[in-house]
Design a protein around this motif. Structure first.
Motif, PDB file in Angstrom:
ATOM      1  N   UNK A  15       0.835  -1.204   0.000  1.00 54.80           N
ATOM      2  CA  UNK A  15       0.000   0.000   0.000  1.00 54.80           C
ATOM      3  C   UNK A  15       0.871   1.256   0.000  1.00 54.80           C
ATOM      4  N   UNK A  16       1.987   1.215   0.731  1.00 62.10           N
ATOM      5  CA  UNK A  16       2.876   2.371   0.783  1.00 62.10           C
ATOM      6  C   UNK A  16       3.498   2.680  -0.562  1.00 62.10           C
ATOM      7  N   UNK A  17       3.962   1.645  -1.244  1.00 62.32           N
ATOM      8  CA  UNK A  17       4.556   1.836  -2.574  1.00 62.32           C
ATOM      9  C   UNK A  17       3.528   2.408  -3.552  1.00 62.32           C
ATOM     10  N   UNK A  18       2.312   1.882  -3.482  1.00 62.55           N
ATOM     11  CA  UNK A  18       1.246   2.353  -4.376  1.00 62.55           C
ATOM     12  C   UNK A  18       0.859   3.791  -4.043  1.00 62.55           C
ATOM     13  N   UNK A  19       0.787   4.106  -2.749  1.00 67.84           N
ATOM     14  CA  UNK A  19       0.383   5.451  -2.331  1.00 67.84           C
ATOM     15  C   UNK A  19       1.395   6.504  -2.763  1.00 67.84           C
ATOM     16  N   UNK A  20       2.681   6.161  -2.734  1.00 63.29           N
ATOM     17  CA  UNK A  20       3.711   7.120  -3.135  1.00 63.29           C
ATOM     18  C   UNK A  20       3.574   7.504  -4.603  1.00 63.29           C
ATOM     19  N   UNK A  21       3.091   6.574  -5.417  1.00 61.50           N
ATOM     20  CA  UNK A  21       2.862   6.865  -6.842  1.00 61.50           C
ATOM     21  C   UNK A  21       1.548   7.617  -7.026  1.00 61.50           C
ATOM     22  N   UNK A  22       0.493   7.135  -6.369  1.00 64.54           N
ATOM     23  CA  UNK A  22      -0.837   7.728  -6.547  1.00 64.54           C
ATOM     24  C   UNK A  22      -0.919   9.152  -6.004  1.00 64.54           C
ATOM     25  N   UNK A  23      -0.106   9.474  -5.009  1.00 73.42           N
ATOM     26  CA  UNK A  23      -0.156  10.812  -4.408  1.00 73.42           C
ATOM     27  C   UNK A  23       0.135  11.898  -5.444  1.00 73.42           C
ATOM     28  N   UNK A  24       1.041  11.603  -6.361  1.00 70.19           N
ATOM     29  CA  UNK A  24       1.498  12.613  -7.316  1.00 70.19           C
ATOM     30  C   UNK A  24       0.412  12.969  -8.325  1.00 70.19           C
ATOM     31  N   UNK A  25      -0.374  11.970  -8.762  1.00 70.35           N
ATOM     32  CA  UNK A  25      -1.316  12.180  -9.876  1.00 70.35           C
ATOM     33  C   UNK A  25      -2.388  13.224  -9.539  1.00 70.35           C
ATOM     34  N   UNK A  26      -3.151  13.075  -8.446  1.00 68.90           N
ATOM     35  CA  UNK A  26      -4.163  14.104  -8.162  1.00 68.90           C
ATOM     36  C   UNK A  26      -3.571  15.455  -7.794  1.00 68.90           C
ATOM     37  N   UNK A  27      -2.315  15.463  -7.323  1.00 66.03           N
ATOM     38  CA  UNK A  27      -1.694  16.733  -6.966  1.00 66.03           C
ATOM     39  C   UNK A  27      -1.363  17.561  -8.202  1.00 66.03           C
ATOM     40  N   UNK A  28      -0.958  16.894  -9.295  1.00 69.44           N
ATOM     41  CA  UNK A  28      -0.578  17.632 -10.509  1.00 69.44           C
ATOM     42  C   UNK A  28      -1.739  17.778 -11.487  1.00 69.44           C
ATOM     43  N   UNK A  40      -7.646  10.484  -6.921  1.00 68.87           N
ATOM     44  CA  UNK A  40      -7.767  10.925  -5.528  1.00 68.87           C
ATOM     45  C   UNK A  40      -8.479   9.882  -4.685  1.00 68.87           C
ATOM     46  N   UNK A  41      -9.543   9.278  -5.246  1.00 74.96           N
ATOM     47  CA  UNK A  41     -10.253   8.205  -4.527  1.00 74.96           C
ATOM     48  C   UNK A  41      -9.355   6.982  -4.346  1.00 74.96           C
ATOM     49  N   UNK A  42      -8.620   6.592  -5.404  1.00 77.99           N
ATOM     50  CA  UNK A  42      -7.706   5.453  -5.292  1.00 77.99           C
ATOM     51  C   UNK A  42      -6.664   5.712  -4.199  1.00 77.99           C
ATOM     52  N   UNK A  43      -6.140   6.932  -4.200  1.00 78.59           N
ATOM     53  CA  UNK A  43      -5.138   7.302  -3.202  1.00 78.59           C
ATOM     54  C   UNK A  43      -5.727   7.240  -1.793  1.00 78.59           C
ATOM     55  N   UNK A  44      -6.945   7.750  -1.631  1.00 76.43           N
ATOM     56  CA  UNK A  44      -7.600   7.751  -0.320  1.00 76.43           C
ATOM     57  C   UNK A  44      -7.782   6.332   0.206  1.00 76.43           C
ATOM     58  N   UNK A  45      -8.311   5.426  -0.631  1.00 75.64           N
ATOM     59  CA  UNK A  45      -8.519   4.039  -0.205  1.00 75.64           C
ATOM     60  C   UNK A  45      -7.190   3.374   0.161  1.00 75.64           C
ATOM     61  N   UNK A  46      -6.165   3.631  -0.662  1.00 78.25           N
ATOM     62  CA  UNK A  46      -4.852   3.046  -0.403  1.00 78.25           C
ATOM     63  C   UNK A  46      -4.281   3.549   0.917  1.00 78.25           C
ATOM     64  N   UNK A  47      -4.486   4.827   1.194  1.00 80.21           N
ATOM     65  CA  UNK A  47      -3.965   5.406   2.436  1.00 80.21           C
ATOM     66  C   UNK A  47      -4.689   4.867   3.656  1.00 80.21           C
ATOM     67  N   UNK A  48      -5.972   4.578   3.518  1.00 82.68           N
ATOM     68  CA  UNK A  48      -6.686   3.954   4.632  1.00 82.68           C
ATOM     69  C   UNK A  48      -6.074   2.590   4.958  1.00 82.68           C
ATOM     70  N   UNK A 193      -4.566  16.542   2.487  1.00 81.70           N
ATOM     71  CA  UNK A 193      -4.033  15.604   1.503  1.00 81.70           C
ATOM     72  C   UNK A 193      -2.513  15.714   1.436  1.00 81.70           C
ATOM     73  N   UNK A 194      -2.018  16.953   1.439  1.00 81.54           N
ATOM     74  CA  UNK A 194      -0.565  17.153   1.468  1.00 81.54           C
ATOM     75  C   UNK A 194       0.027  16.571   2.740  1.00 81.54           C
ATOM     76  N   UNK A 195      -0.674  16.748   3.868  1.00 79.85           N
ATOM     77  CA  UNK A 195      -0.201  16.204   5.143  1.00 79.85           C
ATOM     78  C   UNK A 195      -0.089  14.692   5.111  1.00 79.85           C
ATOM     79  N   UNK A 196      -1.044  14.039   4.464  1.00 83.21           N
ATOM     80  CA  UNK A 196      -0.982  12.577   4.364  1.00 83.21           C
ATOM     81  C   UNK A 196       0.201  12.154   3.502  1.00 83.21           C
ATOM     82  N   UNK A 197       0.480  12.945   2.449  1.00 82.69           N
ATOM     83  CA  UNK A 197       1.636  12.657   1.608  1.00 82.69           C
ATOM     84  C   UNK A 197       2.941  12.822   2.375  1.00 82.69           C
TER      85      UNK A 197
END
Length: 251
Positions: A15-28, A40-48, A193-197
């Motif tokens: 989940x951590x590896x996936x979240x590090x990639x997914x975080x960038x997409x909704x931010x840019x 953003x939804x994919x990132x949220x579920x992964x972070x949970x 969202x930035x804080x979670x990243x």
């Protein structure tokens, strides 16, 4: 229990590896676009998944450190000091897990409720930032003890203790302030969202990559603090951008 811990560990790593990639997409991506919302939804579920797995592992180790880390402790030349270090190390992981969960949940809820803050004033929601501040206070006390006994460097504990207290206070301030700007929920969403990243990248450098960075000694602290500094700058500029928009609209 060891098998459960191992399962949670591998789930957490994935989940951590996936979240590090997914975080960038909704931010840019353009805010409100299909990619922003979808990823953003994919990132949220992964972070949970990331946060909950880390929370459970942290509690397991802190409740029974000699069971889960017995080999490390028994092979040490100073078992008592090693046990204390294990507790401090996993308290930091517990804090980062709480910071991650609180940040991503707050970002998700303010997006759902928008300007309506009433649903956020329920006790179980308020308990999250309060608990974050409590654990941050424990981190600070541990940092003081670490400095006195020279077990390991206390700087991370002090830095994240301040971060946790400030983060918890800001969430509580948003929930209970009498008046807030009309679009304040948007600033809360983006900053959380930035804080979670910040939490996920910090956890990677502080835990996942610590062996790879061990050879640089105290310089590895730079890599642990850098996500927080860069994320803090991003949060500042995001906040200023939308505060300026609010001012222009006369909000």
């Amino acid at each position: 229990m060891l098998q459960l811990h191992s399962f949670l560990l591998y789930t957490h790593i994935l989940a951590g590896a996936l979240a590090m990639v997914l975080f960038v997409i909704p931010m840019v991506a353009r805010k409100g676009s299909l990619n922003h919302r979808k990823y953003g939804r994919f990132y949220t579920y992964t972070m949970y998944v990331l946060a909950i797995s880390a929370l459970v592992m942290s509690v397991m180790v802190l409740v029974a450190p000699t069971y889960f880390k017995g080999q490390l402790i028994n092979q040490s030349t100073s078992p008592e000091d090693t046990l204390a270090t294990v507790r401090m190390f996993w308290t930091l992981l517990l804090f980062l897990s709480l910071l991650t969960f609180t940040s991503i949940h707050h970002a998700n809820r303010v997006l759902q409720t928008k300007g309506n803050r009433a649903p956020l004033r329920k006790w179980h929601y308020v308990a999250m930032p309060v608990l974050l501040m409590v654990v941050a206070s424990v981190l600070f006390v541990q940092g003081v003890l670490m400095a006195q006994h020279a077990l390991v460097s206390p700087y991370l504990h002090f830095i994240f203790a301040v971060l946790g207290i400030v983060n918890g206070y800001q969430i509580l301030s948003y929930i209970f302030s009498k008046n807030v700007a009309r679009n304040r929920w948007l600033i809360e969403h983006l900053s959380s969202m930035c804080g979670s990243g910040i939490a996920v990248y910090t956890a990677f450098f502080a835990f996942g990559a610590r062996h790879a960075l061990a050879h640089i000694g105290q310089w590895q602290l730079l890599f642990w603090v850098m996500p927080g500094v860069l994320g803090g700058v991003a949060i500042y500029f995001y906040s200023k951008k939308y505060e300026t928009l609010n001012t222009r609209k006369g909000v």
